[in-house]
Design an enzyme around this catalytic site. Structure first.
Site, PDB file in Angstrom:
ATOM      1  N   SER A 156       0.872  -1.179   0.000  1.00  0.00           N
ATOM      2  CA  SER A 156       0.000   0.000   0.000  1.00  0.00           C
ATOM      3  C   SER A 156       0.902   1.218   0.000  1.00  0.00           C
ATOM      4  CB  SER A 156      -0.852   0.001   1.267  1.00  0.00           C
ATOM      5  OG  SER A 156      -1.414   1.278   1.492  1.00  0.00           O
ATOM      6  N   TYR A 169      -2.746  -1.037  10.411  1.00  0.00           N
ATOM      7  CA  TYR A 169      -2.660  -1.238   8.952  1.00  0.00           C
ATOM      8  C   TYR A 169      -1.329  -0.709   8.416  1.00  0.00           C
ATOM      9  CZ  TYR A 169      -4.111  -1.153   4.011  1.00  0.00           C
ATOM     10  OH  TYR A 169      -4.196  -1.353   2.655  1.00  0.00           O
TER      11      TYR A 169
HETATM   12  P1  NAD Z   1     -11.297  -6.108  -0.479  1.00  0.00           P
HETATM   13  O1  NAD Z   1     -11.864  -6.001   0.871  1.00  0.00           O
HETATM   14  O2  NAD Z   1     -12.205  -6.036  -1.657  1.00  0.00           O
HETATM   15  O3  NAD Z   1     -10.438  -7.446  -0.615  1.00  0.00           O
HETATM   16  C1  NAD Z   1      -9.714  -8.018   0.442  1.00  0.00           C
HETATM   17  C2  NAD Z   1      -9.790  -9.513   0.278  1.00  0.00           C
HETATM   18  O4  NAD Z   1      -9.019 -10.150   1.293  1.00  0.00           O
HETATM   19  C3  NAD Z   1     -11.230 -10.038   0.397  1.00  0.00           C
HETATM   20  O5  NAD Z   1     -11.449 -11.034  -0.565  1.00  0.00           O
HETATM   21  C4  NAD Z   1     -11.230 -10.636   1.807  1.00  0.00           C
HETATM   22  O6  NAD Z   1     -12.201 -11.640   1.982  1.00  0.00           O
HETATM   23  C5  NAD Z   1      -9.821 -11.187   1.844  1.00  0.00           C
HETATM   24  N1  NAD Z   1      -9.390 -11.566   3.187  1.00  0.00           N
HETATM   25  C6  NAD Z   1      -9.447 -10.821   4.321  1.00  0.00           C
HETATM   26  N2  NAD Z   1      -8.980 -11.549   5.356  1.00  0.00           N
HETATM   27  C7  NAD Z   1      -8.597 -12.750   4.859  1.00  0.00           C
HETATM   28  C8  NAD Z   1      -8.026 -13.919   5.417  1.00  0.00           C
HETATM   29  N3  NAD Z   1      -7.743 -13.996   6.742  1.00  0.00           N
HETATM   30  N4  NAD Z   1      -7.770 -14.977   4.613  1.00  0.00           N
HETATM   31  C9  NAD Z   1      -8.054 -14.919   3.287  1.00  0.00           C
HETATM   32  N5  NAD Z   1      -8.596 -13.842   2.696  1.00  0.00           N
HETATM   33  C10 NAD Z   1      -8.871 -12.769   3.485  1.00  0.00           C
HETATM   34  O7  NAD Z   1     -10.200  -4.960  -0.574  1.00  0.00           O
HETATM   35  P2  NAD Z   1      -9.065  -4.677  -1.681  1.00  0.00           P
HETATM   36  O8  NAD Z   1      -8.970  -3.222  -1.790  1.00  0.00           O
HETATM   37  O9  NAD Z   1      -9.290  -5.479  -2.888  1.00  0.00           O
HETATM   38  O10 NAD Z   1      -7.776  -5.193  -0.900  1.00  0.00           O
HETATM   39  C11 NAD Z   1      -6.839  -6.090  -1.455  1.00  0.00           C
HETATM   40  C12 NAD Z   1      -5.435  -5.738  -0.978  1.00  0.00           C
HETATM   41  O11 NAD Z   1      -5.075  -4.462  -1.506  1.00  0.00           O
HETATM   42  C13 NAD Z   1      -5.296  -5.629   0.536  1.00  0.00           C
HETATM   43  O12 NAD Z   1      -4.057  -6.201   0.941  1.00  0.00           O
HETATM   44  C14 NAD Z   1      -5.273  -4.137   0.772  1.00  0.00           C
HETATM   45  O13 NAD Z   1      -4.585  -3.786   1.946  1.00  0.00           O
HETATM   46  C15 NAD Z   1      -4.561  -3.663  -0.474  1.00  0.00           C
HETATM   47  N6  NAD Z   1      -4.771  -2.241  -0.789  1.00  0.00           N
HETATM   48  C16 NAD Z   1      -5.978  -1.766  -1.188  1.00  0.00           C
HETATM   49  C17 NAD Z   1      -6.113  -0.423  -1.482  1.00  0.00           C
HETATM   50  C18 NAD Z   1      -7.412   0.188  -1.952  1.00  0.00           C
HETATM   51  O14 NAD Z   1      -7.468   1.407  -2.090  1.00  0.00           O
HETATM   52  N7  NAD Z   1      -8.430  -0.572  -2.243  1.00  0.00           N
HETATM   53  C19 NAD Z   1      -5.024   0.435  -1.356  1.00  0.00           C
HETATM   54  C20 NAD Z   1      -3.805  -0.087  -0.925  1.00  0.00           C
HETATM   55  C21 NAD Z   1      -3.685  -1.434  -0.657  1.00  0.00           C
END
Ligand code: NAD
Length: 271
Positions: A156, A169
């Site tokens: 991130s 986080y």
């Molecule tokens: P999201 O909530 O749509 O997806 C997160 C996924 O992780 C979901 O499928 C959830 O069920 C899964 N998950 C959570 N805990 C889990 C576990 N213990 N075991 C297996 N799966 C688990 O959100 P996203 O934005 O798609 O996030 C994906 C990644 O991207 C994350 O690591 C997040 O930190 C990172 N991220 C997202 C953003 C953003 O702006 N969306 C920015 C920076 C980083």
């Protein structure tokens, strides 16, 4: 924009954690489009995982859904064993699963701290370790890839930008940065490439509050020099490239895919 990814990852086997939502779903679909077989991990919401699997099969690729909590060692070991049993091996891990449990620092519970570190950091360690074991066992197969394996850690912008109200986080993503770099340094001689993608603000369920009302979106856009919110496809295309031999000489790098969020936008007018 070119969207034809076919052939980039022909005959490769990939596992995407948290592949049933948001960025993980985008990566799973793009890896499938690029020719890979894809294991779609989910912790809950099984129907969403099957929807992603069906979409990948629709492209003529192999896909399976596997339930596992990435923070649990036995779940992760079962998930890798099942994927290898079904696909024969693994070439690509997208270490994507993650969550937020936000609180003002003085009110944050140990449970909130441990859950976020457990999924976002320990989960990435457990999955990367299983992937590395398989890559080391199998070695390079030149017809498949120049690397023995590729790991892409979903970090991130908060691996470098501090984040008040989200210390668990931000700490987890800072940890991912050093986990990724140290693994990359150790495993490069074995032809295993490990890199991170650091997304900025991407339109997914994790940050719905930041984009679902016009007022929230306007406030968010002031932090993004490109003045648009990112989409999962922005991350997915980068993941395909990092998983392919087009990036063969890149390891230990974080690619920021953030529309310039890490460019200190507050200083754009002279500070
Ligand atoms: P999201 O909530 O749509 O997806 C997160 C996924 O992780 C979901 O499928 C959830 O069920 C899964 N998950 C959570 N805990 C889990 C576990 N213990 N075991 C297996 N799966 C688990 O959100 P996203 O934005 O798609 O996030 C994906 C990644 O991207 C994350 O690591 C997040 O930190 C990172 N991220 C997202 C953003 C953003 O702006 N969306 C920015 C920076 C980083």
């Amino acid at each position: 924009m070119p969207t034809d990814l076919s052939g980039f990852l022909q005959n490769q086997k990939a596992l995407v954690t948290g592949g049933n939502s948001g960025i993980g779903e985008g990566c799973a679909l793009a890896l499938g489009a690029a020719g890979a077989s894809v294991a779609v991990n989910y912790i809950s919401d099984e129907p969403e995982a099957h929807r992603v699997v069906a979409a990948i099969r629709q492209m003529g690729r192999d896909a399976i859904a596997i339930q596992a909590d990435v923070s649990k060692e036995e779940d992760v070991q079962r998930m890798f064993a099942e994927t290898i049993r079904q696909f024969g091996t693994i070439d690509i891990l997208i270490n994507n699963a993650g969550l937020q449990q936000d609180a003002p620092f003085h009110e944050m519970t140990l449970r909130q701290w441990e859950r976020v570190i457990g999924v976002n950091l320990t989960g990435q360690f457990l999955c990367a370790r299983e992937a590395a074991r398989e890559f080391l066992r199998r070695g390079v197969v030149p017809e498949v890839s120049r690397a023995a394996g590729k790991i892409i850690c979903m970090s991130s912008v908060h691996e470098v930008i501090p984040w008040a109200g989200h210390v668990n986080y931000a700490a987890s993503k800072g940890g991912v940065m050093q986990l990724m770099k140290s693994m990359a340094q150790e495993l490069a001689p074995k032809k295993i490439r490990i890199n991170s993608i650091a997304p900025g603000a991407i339109r997914t369920p994790i940050n719905r509050l930041a984009w679902e009302t016009p007022a929230a979106l306007q406030a968010l856009l002031t932090l993004i020099p490109d003045r648009r919110i990112g989409e999962p496809e922005d991350i997915a295309r980068t993941a395909v490239w990092l998983a392919s031999d087009f990036s063969d000489y890149i390891t230990g790098a974080t690619i920021f895919v953030d529309g310039g969020m890490t460019l200190y936008p507050g200083f754009a007018t002279g500070g």
